[in-house]
Enzyme design. Structure first.
Site, mmCIF file in Angstrom:
data_model
loop_
_atom_site.group_PDB
_atom_site.id
_atom_site.type_symbol
_atom_site.label_atom_id
_atom_site.label_comp_id
_atom_site.label_asym_id
_atom_site.label_seq_id
_atom_site.Cartn_x
_atom_site.Cartn_y
_atom_site.Cartn_z
ATOM 1 N N ARG A 112 -9.002 73.142 20.479
ATOM 2 C CA ARG A 112 -7.853 73.349 21.372
ATOM 3 C C ARG A 112 -7.736 74.812 21.754
ATOM 4 O O ARG A 112 -7.731 75.690 20.886
ATOM 5 C CB ARG A 112 -6.571 72.892 20.674
ATOM 6 N N ARG B 84 13.161 79.791 26.852
ATOM 7 C CA ARG B 84 13.162 80.796 25.791
ATOM 8 C C ARG B 84 14.293 81.802 25.994
ATOM 9 O O ARG B 84 14.810 81.964 27.096
ATOM 10 C CB ARG B 84 11.827 81.569 25.782
#
Length: 478
Positions: free
Chosen positions: A33, A74
């Site tokens: 990944r 965020r």
């Protein structure tokens, strides 16, 4: 014993060099990944080149999964990069970035925050480690009381318990990373934070425009994605595979609900003939410890028993101290779970009718393999890997060899539970082609003289989805 469940390992500073890639392959990694939330385009280019070179030198197949950052909500940059929140303290989340330096204010980049929350809502920061309760909303300021405090660092995630905070599905950075993924010919691309099937459309259009054949993995991590069966099912069917992304999903729905959701997502993905990855905090203690906790071993084993195709490591291999040991520990947990009788019994679609011949052949092949004496393996001669995927939906203790002349198909099949890809340049599905396929498997030592093998193929070569033949062959000497 052959391990059927696949392992996805995240590449990072601890695991990016060629020597470590080789060790991770030996330890059992099937998919690497690349987290596009970190690193540079040139860094990812170099990483893909290293992985492909090492795989070629070792003559093994491994897929590469690119993971888009997505529209994660965020907080902004904090003074001194961190602040300590104390239980009972009153703080203000503000969308006014110019006031982010005020002592009592925390900047938030999500402009719709004041309209998306209400008094009494619970907001969760840093994957749920910090908990706030909304007490008042004034203009662009959201006043909160700290219910569970702690140190909060810049750029940490913000969620609302129960969901409801959502930004556009694809960001400008994601579009750049999709272009990069196409350039690098990654095998899978994970889409972060989709709420519904239509959220995948921009990714599909971009890949189509680029002429890229990349499998799309929908990361299930929003409460909205699991709000009802129809939304979840449509999202699964719109993707080529799914990931149970338990971090943000657990934050939004609560950990107590996550247990049942994991089982539900895996079950529905398998019924829909989609591979499924279970991810997040599977062996997190091994970031700094050389051995896993028993709870972590149980967590991995339970995902295997649920029927997951793959289990994923994140920081454990990206930045942890023991990348090879954690892969070995995960592999051991998978094998231990696969030895349980329940993993070899399948009721998959036994009462359902099927709509196409390829699926009928695939299901029949595994049924025969599970019930006929002296069958050692199933061989699937495949162009696209679709038949091998369907075969892998049924539980069995026998390996499925996906034999294909296309390297990209072999790489894609590394994600499918129980499927072992073998590259073999077969251009005819006749007796000669069957013997060529058998030879490619016998050369690995997996089957021998006198063994029975189930073989599936299609009359038309060069076209995927045309499997229409099942044969039971016996391995013979030259």
């Amino acid at each position: 014993m052959i391990r059927r469940t696949k392992i996805v390992a995240t590449i990072g500073p601890a695991s990016g060099h060629s020597e470590m890639i080789a060790k991770l392959l030996d330890a059992g990694v099937n998919v690497f990944r690349l987290n596009f939330s970190h690193g540079t385009a040139d860094g990812h280019r170099q990483q893909v080149a290293i992985i492909r070179q090492v795989c070629a030198s070792k003559k093994v197949h491994a897929a590469i999964l690119g993971d888009l950052q997505g529209p994660k909500i965020r907080i902004g940059d904090l003074r001194n990069d961190a602040v300590t929140l104390v239980n009972g303290e009153e703080i203000i989340l503000t969308i006014d970035q110019s006031r982010g330096e005020d002592d009592d204010r925390i900047p938030v980049g999500y402009k719709a925050l004041p309209q998306s929350v209400a008094t009494g809502d619970t907001l969760l920061l840093d994957d749920g480690l910090i908990e706030l309760s909304v007490s008042l909303i004034v203009g662009g300021d959201v006043h909160c009381s700290v219910q569970v405090g702690g140190e909060l660092k810049s750029r940490k995630g913000l969620n609302r318990l129960g969901g409801g905070l959502s930004a556009p599905a694809i960001t400008e950075k994601d579009l750049q990373d999709i272009d990069l993924a196409a350039e690098l010919s990654v095998d899978y691309l994970a889409v972060s934070f989709p709420c519904c099937a239509s959220d995948l459309d921009p990714v599909k259009r971009r890949l189509d425009d680029l002429g890229a054949r990349i499998g799309i993995i929908a990361k299930i991590e929003r409460a909205e994605a699991v709000a009802n069966e129809q939304t979840l099912n449509e999202l699964i069917l719109a993707a080529d595979g799914v990931m149970v992304a338990r971090g943000d999903l657990g934050v939004e729905v609560g950990n107590s609900q996550l247990i049942g959701l994991q089982k539900r997502i895996i079950r529905q993905a398998r019924r829909s003939n989609r591979p499924v990855i279970t991810a997040t905090q599977m062996m997190e203690s091994m970031i700094s410890s050389p051995v896993p906790t028993r709870a972590e071993v149980f967590d991995v084993a339970n995902a295997v028993l649920d029927g997951t195709d793959a289990v994923m490591l994140s920081a454990e291999t990206a930045t942890g101290k023991y990348p090879v040991k954690v892969v070995m520990a995960m592999a051991d947990a998978c094998v231990g779970a696969e030895q349980q009788p329940d993993t070899r019994i399948s009721g998959h679609r036994v009462d359902d009718r099927v709509e196409n011949i390829s699926e009928s052949i695939a299901l029949s092949a595994i049924y025969a393999a599970n019930h006929l004496d002296n069958v050692k393996a199933s061989l699937c001669l495949t162009e696209s890997g679709a038949t091998a995927l369907i075969m892998s939906r049924l539980s069995s203790s026998l390996p499925i060899y996906g034999v294909s002349r296309h390297p990209e198909t072999c790489r894609r099949m590394t994600l499918y539970r129980g499927v072992i890809p073998i590259h073999c340049d077969i251009t005819t599905n006749d007796e000669e082609g069957y013997q060529q396929a058998l030879l490619s498997v016998t050369s690995t030592g997996a089957i021998g003289l006198g063994d029975r093998v189930i073989v599936t193929s299609g009359d038309i070569t060069g076209t995927g989805g045309m499997t229409n033949t099942l044969k039971i062959l016996q391995v013979k000497g030259a």
